[in-house]
Write a protein that holds these residues in place. Sequence first.
Motif, PDB file in Angstrom:
ATOM      1  N   PRO A 260       9.277  71.746 -28.193  1.00  0.00           N
ATOM      2  CA  PRO A 260       9.824  70.304 -28.358  1.00  0.00           C
ATOM      3  C   PRO A 260       8.523  69.416 -28.304  1.00  0.00           C
ATOM      4  O   PRO A 260       8.624  68.197 -28.557  1.00  0.00           O
ATOM      5  CB  PRO A 260      10.976  70.272 -27.450  1.00  0.00           C
ATOM      6  CG  PRO A 260      11.416  71.469 -26.925  1.00  0.00           C
ATOM      7  CD  PRO A 260      10.075  72.506 -26.948  1.00  0.00           C
ATOM      8  N   ASN A 287      19.747  79.078 -28.551  1.00  0.00           N
ATOM      9  CA  ASN A 287      20.644  77.867 -28.359  1.00  0.00           C
ATOM     10  C   ASN A 287      19.809  76.570 -27.904  1.00  0.00           C
ATOM     11  O   ASN A 287      20.097  75.817 -28.079  1.00  0.00           O
ATOM     12  CB  ASN A 287      21.912  78.242 -27.560  1.00  0.00           C
ATOM     13  CG  ASN A 287      22.817  79.154 -28.103  1.00  0.00           C
ATOM     14  OD1 ASN A 287      23.130  78.789 -29.363  1.00  0.00           O
ATOM     15  ND2 ASN A 287      23.599  79.799 -27.429  1.00  0.00           N
ATOM     16  N   THR A 289      16.799  76.214 -28.629  1.00  0.00           N
ATOM     17  CA  THR A 289      15.968  75.846 -29.617  1.00  0.00           C
ATOM     18  C   THR A 289      16.643  75.025 -30.644  1.00  0.00           C
ATOM     19  O   THR A 289      16.353  74.262 -31.472  1.00  0.00           O
ATOM     20  CB  THR A 289      15.160  77.074 -30.211  1.00  0.00           C
ATOM     21  OG1 THR A 289      14.670  77.429 -29.179  1.00  0.00           O
ATOM     22  CG2 THR A 289      14.069  76.518 -31.222  1.00  0.00           C
ATOM     23  N   ASN A 290      18.000  75.141 -30.701  1.00  0.00           N
ATOM     24  CA  ASN A 290      18.915  74.627 -31.808  1.00  0.00           C
ATOM     25  C   ASN A 290      18.859  73.216 -32.128  1.00  0.00           C
ATOM     26  O   ASN A 290      18.499  72.780 -32.998  1.00  0.00           O
ATOM     27  CB  ASN A 290      20.508  75.070 -31.574  1.00  0.00           C
ATOM     28  CG  ASN A 290      20.645  76.328 -31.663  1.00  0.00           C
ATOM     29  OD1 ASN A 290      20.078  77.146 -32.625  1.00  0.00           O
ATOM     30  ND2 ASN A 290      21.743  76.944 -31.378  1.00  0.00           N
ATOM     31  N   PRO A 291      18.625  72.364 -30.781  1.00  0.00           N
ATOM     32  CA  PRO A 291      18.260  70.865 -31.222  1.00  0.00           C
ATOM     33  C   PRO A 291      17.052  70.385 -32.125  1.00  0.00           C
ATOM     34  O   PRO A 291      17.127  69.462 -32.540  1.00  0.00           O
ATOM     35  CB  PRO A 291      18.308  70.331 -29.659  1.00  0.00           C
ATOM     36  CG  PRO A 291      19.146  71.434 -28.946  1.00  0.00           C
ATOM     37  CD  PRO A 291      18.751  72.573 -29.507  1.00  0.00           C
ATOM     38  N   LYS A 295      14.827  68.741 -36.955  1.00  0.00           N
ATOM     39  CA  LYS A 295      13.459  68.203 -37.182  1.00  0.00           C
ATOM     40  C   LYS A 295      12.460  69.099 -37.906  1.00  0.00           C
ATOM     41  O   LYS A 295      11.399  68.639 -38.110  1.00  0.00           O
ATOM     42  CB  LYS A 295      12.781  67.722 -35.728  1.00  0.00           C
ATOM     43  CG  LYS A 295      13.761  67.110 -34.768  1.00  0.00           C
ATOM     44  CD  LYS A 295      13.194  66.670 -33.465  1.00  0.00           C
ATOM     45  CE  LYS A 295      14.176  65.838 -32.536  1.00  0.00           C
ATOM     46  NZ  LYS A 295      13.661  65.717 -31.100  1.00  0.00           N
ATOM     47  N   ASN A 317      26.675  78.183 -32.653  1.00  0.00           N
ATOM     48  CA  ASN A 317      25.966  76.803 -32.459  1.00  0.00           C
ATOM     49  C   ASN A 317      24.717  76.757 -33.330  1.00  0.00           C
ATOM     50  O   ASN A 317      24.587  75.656 -33.994  1.00  0.00           O
ATOM     51  CB  ASN A 317      25.379  76.563 -31.012  1.00  0.00           C
ATOM     52  CG  ASN A 317      25.040  75.360 -30.795  1.00  0.00           C
ATOM     53  OD1 ASN A 317      25.147  74.504 -31.633  1.00  0.00           O
ATOM     54  ND2 ASN A 317      24.146  75.193 -29.604  1.00  0.00           N
ATOM     55  N   THR A 318      23.988  77.772 -33.825  1.00  0.00           N
ATOM     56  CA  THR A 318      22.974  77.988 -34.842  1.00  0.00           C
ATOM     57  C   THR A 318      23.649  77.546 -36.144  1.00  0.00           C
ATOM     58  O   THR A 318      22.983  76.779 -36.973  1.00  0.00           O
ATOM     59  CB  THR A 318      22.278  79.086 -34.713  1.00  0.00           C
ATOM     60  OG1 THR A 318      21.739  79.330 -33.267  1.00  0.00           O
ATOM     61  CG2 THR A 318      21.067  79.073 -35.741  1.00  0.00           C
ATOM     62  N   GLN A 321      24.485  73.902 -36.720  1.00  0.00           N
ATOM     63  CA  GLN A 321      23.265  73.223 -37.107  1.00  0.00           C
ATOM     64  C   GLN A 321      22.623  73.269 -38.296  1.00  0.00           C
ATOM     65  O   GLN A 321      21.932  72.469 -39.104  1.00  0.00           O
ATOM     66  CB  GLN A 321      22.383  73.474 -35.950  1.00  0.00           C
ATOM     67  CG  GLN A 321      22.375  73.096 -34.505  1.00  0.00           C
ATOM     68  CD  GLN A 321      22.528  71.915 -34.240  1.00  0.00           C
ATOM     69  OE1 GLN A 321      21.599  71.025 -34.718  1.00  0.00           O
ATOM     70  NE2 GLN A 321      23.164  71.411 -33.215  1.00  0.00           N
TER      71      GLN A 321
END
Length: 365
Positions: A260, A287, A289-291, A295, A317-318, A321
């Motif tokens: 990030p 998980n 890294t998902n946020p 971007k 969760n992935t 996203q």
Amino acid sequence: MKHIIYFALSFCLFPWVSFISTDEIKHTLHVIHKGISLTEPVACTLVEITNEKALPHEFYMDVESVVCGDNQCKIDVVRIYWDELGHFNKLVLPDDVSLEKSEGKSFTNADYKKLHEILKNENSALKNVYKDEIVGTVGSEGVDAMSGETILLEKSTYVKGAVWTCYSLWHWAHGDVKQHIRDITGNSYSKSELQSFLQKDNYQLFALEQLIRKKDFSKKTVNAIINAIKTNPELLRTSMRYWNSAPGDIYQYGAQELLPAVNSANRVLYLTDILQTEQKLNTAFINATNPLIAKFSYQEIDIFLNILKEKKLTTPNTIAQLTALLRADDFLISRRVYYFLKPQELSADDKLKIEDFYQQWKHKL
């Protein structure tokens, strides 16, 4: 009588002089010199000059001025000095020696100045030229003669008529000896001292290299390296050797902290390493890294999806996203995600999203 001769822009030739120091320590080395042999090491003696704290201050080595390619070179013994990090410092000649060019001509002041500039350039094109390539373009008119119209080197990389001297001295100054110097200096400092060097601009890369060599994976060192990379992203590439030799949990922690924090180009570098690493990754890492997914550039998404596929790390969760990216502004990203999601086990709602995307864009799929 000994004398000192100074040339323009601080280049100078000194006689053999004594330096005030706490001690001089001799190190016997075996190094590869590209102009001598690519396979047979050369034995040589490196002298370490310590300061009043008994720490490395400077190094020197006496070497032959030229590895001659045409058997007509005048060979003298000269002395090369490096600083404690292995950076070339100066060239020193005995007071009765002057370097020669072709036809027995002595170096001029301008030649010595240019030689100094050549030897200071760590990224010289001389690095990637082999001795045989020079032999093929150098004539036999005398000492270091450069004849013929086709030259493999830019003129800025050598003194005219002295290509062998420039080539030989540059490979002494920037060859294997440099790493030996850095390791000797690194051995003189504790791990905590090397950690503190990570905060000093001119010492960051050195400190990182030495901490990698010492395999220090303590929490303090890990966080010091992460903070150094955040302030100087150029350290990231070198740091990959550190992370790949670290325990798995530290590898994952480093990636979660740094992905990030770095720009897109460095994320591409890091994601490529994650794809290729033999480190074992778990879904907790994915998980975390998902946020970042929203971007990612197209190149980042492409590598990330390959990571999910090759390492079998896809999570619900992935998937959530990724389905959101079916509406991304960049159609290339949406299409790449569509092809990744299509064979996945999806919920009924996600299957509808896939079908809607197909109906809207089937003419471009």
